[in-house]
Scaffold this motif. Sequence first.
Motif, PDB file in Angstrom:
ATOM      1  N   GLU A 182      36.137  28.159  31.477  1.00 36.73           N
ATOM      2  CA  GLU A 182      36.514  29.559  31.953  1.00 36.73           C
ATOM      3  C   GLU A 182      37.607  30.386  31.098  1.00 36.73           C
ATOM      4  O   GLU A 182      37.447  31.461  30.977  1.00 36.73           O
ATOM      5  CB  GLU A 182      37.213  29.273  33.286  1.00 36.73           C
ATOM      6  CG  GLU A 182      37.577  30.622  34.099  1.00 36.73           C
ATOM      7  CD  GLU A 182      38.044  30.309  35.528  1.00 36.73           C
ATOM      8  OE1 GLU A 182      38.670  31.283  36.042  1.00 36.73           O
ATOM      9  OE2 GLU A 182      38.041  29.209  35.869  1.00 36.73           O
ATOM     10  N   GLN A 222      34.069  30.820  38.179  1.00 35.79           N
ATOM     11  CA  GLN A 222      34.893  30.766  39.255  1.00 35.79           C
ATOM     12  C   GLN A 222      34.278  30.155  40.757  1.00 35.79           C
ATOM     13  O   GLN A 222      34.825  29.735  41.384  1.00 35.79           O
ATOM     14  CB  GLN A 222      35.299  32.254  39.419  1.00 35.79           C
ATOM     15  CG  GLN A 222      36.212  32.664  38.110  1.00 35.79           C
ATOM     16  CD  GLN A 222      36.112  34.305  38.162  1.00 35.79           C
ATOM     17  OE1 GLN A 222      35.335  34.967  38.565  1.00 35.79           O
ATOM     18  NE2 GLN A 222      37.333  34.531  37.269  1.00 35.79           N
ATOM     19  N   LEU A 279      31.422  33.855  33.860  1.00 36.82           N
ATOM     20  CA  LEU A 279      32.690  33.951  34.390  1.00 36.82           C
ATOM     21  C   LEU A 279      32.806  33.553  35.758  1.00 36.82           C
ATOM     22  O   LEU A 279      33.298  32.823  36.429  1.00 36.82           O
ATOM     23  CB  LEU A 279      33.794  34.949  33.929  1.00 36.82           C
ATOM     24  CG  LEU A 279      35.240  34.930  34.417  1.00 36.82           C
ATOM     25  CD1 LEU A 279      35.928  33.513  33.786  1.00 36.82           C
ATOM     26  CD2 LEU A 279      35.905  36.177  33.940  1.00 36.82           C
ATOM     27  N   ALA A 280      31.914  34.725  36.566  1.00 33.60           N
ATOM     28  CA  ALA A 280      31.636  34.330  37.834  1.00 33.60           C
ATOM     29  C   ALA A 280      31.099  33.230  38.426  1.00 33.60           C
ATOM     30  O   ALA A 280      31.631  32.519  39.468  1.00 33.60           O
ATOM     31  CB  ALA A 280      30.874  35.623  38.413  1.00 33.60           C
ATOM     32  N   ASP A 291      36.540  29.414  43.855  1.00 34.23           N
ATOM     33  CA  ASP A 291      37.273  30.593  43.759  1.00 34.23           C
ATOM     34  C   ASP A 291      36.611  31.900  44.169  1.00 34.23           C
ATOM     35  O   ASP A 291      36.061  32.698  43.139  1.00 34.23           O
ATOM     36  CB  ASP A 291      37.939  30.509  42.418  1.00 34.23           C
ATOM     37  CG  ASP A 291      39.255  32.007  42.289  1.00 34.23           C
ATOM     38  OD1 ASP A 291      39.195  32.602  43.238  1.00 34.23           O
ATOM     39  OD2 ASP A 291      39.674  32.037  41.463  1.00 34.23           O
ATOM     40  N   THR A 305      34.867  39.514  39.881  1.00 34.63           N
ATOM     41  CA  THR A 305      34.353  39.597  38.533  1.00 34.63           C
ATOM     42  C   THR A 305      32.839  40.028  38.398  1.00 34.63           C
ATOM     43  O   THR A 305      32.369  40.724  37.781  1.00 34.63           O
ATOM     44  CB  THR A 305      34.197  37.928  38.184  1.00 34.63           C
ATOM     45  OG1 THR A 305      35.792  37.494  37.907  1.00 34.63           O
ATOM     46  CG2 THR A 305      33.379  38.028  36.629  1.00 34.63           C
ATOM     47  N   SER A 334      38.147  35.557  43.429  1.00 32.57           N
ATOM     48  CA  SER A 334      37.950  35.947  41.932  1.00 32.57           C
ATOM     49  C   SER A 334      36.479  36.138  41.527  1.00 32.57           C
ATOM     50  O   SER A 334      36.165  37.333  40.705  1.00 32.57           O
ATOM     51  CB  SER A 334      38.765  35.026  40.804  1.00 32.57           C
ATOM     52  OG  SER A 334      39.961  34.726  41.153  1.00 32.57           O
ATOM     53  N   ALA A 335      35.481  35.481  41.971  1.00 32.04           N
ATOM     54  CA  ALA A 335      34.244  35.528  41.658  1.00 32.04           C
ATOM     55  C   ALA A 335      33.544  36.828  42.046  1.00 32.04           C
ATOM     56  O   ALA A 335      32.622  37.614  41.279  1.00 32.04           O
ATOM     57  CB  ALA A 335      33.442  34.363  42.234  1.00 32.04           C
ATOM     58  N   HIS A 360      34.457  26.221  41.060  1.00 33.18           N
ATOM     59  CA  HIS A 360      35.568  25.619  41.786  1.00 33.18           C
ATOM     60  C   HIS A 360      36.034  26.442  43.007  1.00 33.18           C
ATOM     61  O   HIS A 360      37.101  26.572  43.276  1.00 33.18           O
ATOM     62  CB  HIS A 360      36.629  25.388  40.687  1.00 33.18           C
ATOM     63  CG  HIS A 360      37.074  26.617  39.961  1.00 33.18           C
ATOM     64  ND1 HIS A 360      37.887  27.450  40.591  1.00 33.18           N
ATOM     65  CD2 HIS A 360      37.045  27.169  38.666  1.00 33.18           C
ATOM     66  CE1 HIS A 360      38.330  28.558  39.535  1.00 33.18           C
ATOM     67  NE2 HIS A 360      37.822  28.131  38.527  1.00 33.18           N
TER      68      HIS A 360
END
Length: 269
Positions: free
Chosen positions: A200, A229, A225-226, A234, A241, A237-238, A232
């Motif tokens: 990440e 995220q 990146l998504a 998140d 993104t 945030s995903a 784990h």
Amino acid sequence: MADVGGHALCVAGELEADLRTVRRLYADRGRAPGQDRGGPRVEQALHTAISGLHSSAGWAAYDSGDNATSRLHHAAALQSGILAKDGHAQARAWADLSVQSRAEGRHREALTINRAALESRQARQDPRIAALLHSRLAIGHARLGDHGACARSLLAAQKAHDRFDTTAPPPPWLRFLDAAEIAGLAAIAHRATGRLPDAEKATAQALRLLGPSMHRNRAYYGIQLAQLQLAHSDTTSAKATAATVDTTAVSSPRITQRLATVHRHLATA
């Protein structure tokens, strides 16, 4: 898809440039007086141009999901590079074939191709080629579970990157390879070894370093990146993104399918 590689350039632009070169060289052959086929230099230049054309066409086929056609083009690119006696064309073809093998699940074959390519004169003399091959070798080691070899290859890639000659322009097919791409390829390797926080971090670094014209790479690493995220949990945030990923300037079914998968997972998260 395993990594971005030569996709970072506009494939359509590369194809058109290669086609213009091939047409010009064929015309030169016809004008050469008293020489069969226009002479060896024209013949070799023609094979170099054809090799580039096959490489670009191979990536275009890959992006459309046609692996069989892609592999044929990359193999033809290697053959033309050999006929041209062009080490850079051969290095490009070997690098492309290694990605193709890995994408099709033949990880040991990809590793063997990468190792052979790294022993070439071009890889020893050109740190850009060495950095690309070491980065892809790291991904190969990661896919086979050899974490130590993966780390050594990533270090070798970074050392090669540090030796880049920034005063001389790279060949067109290697223009995509910069600090952002090195970070992105490292992220793919970290992800394959299960080091998700490192993956990440490296993906975020790649996105920060990418130039404004690298639309495909930005979409690819934004989706990655998504995914990390999401891995784990998140979700917030995903979602943020994924909302920033713009595929309007990207002609790649593989990219759009990956983004659609992310949105499906977010809808049920």
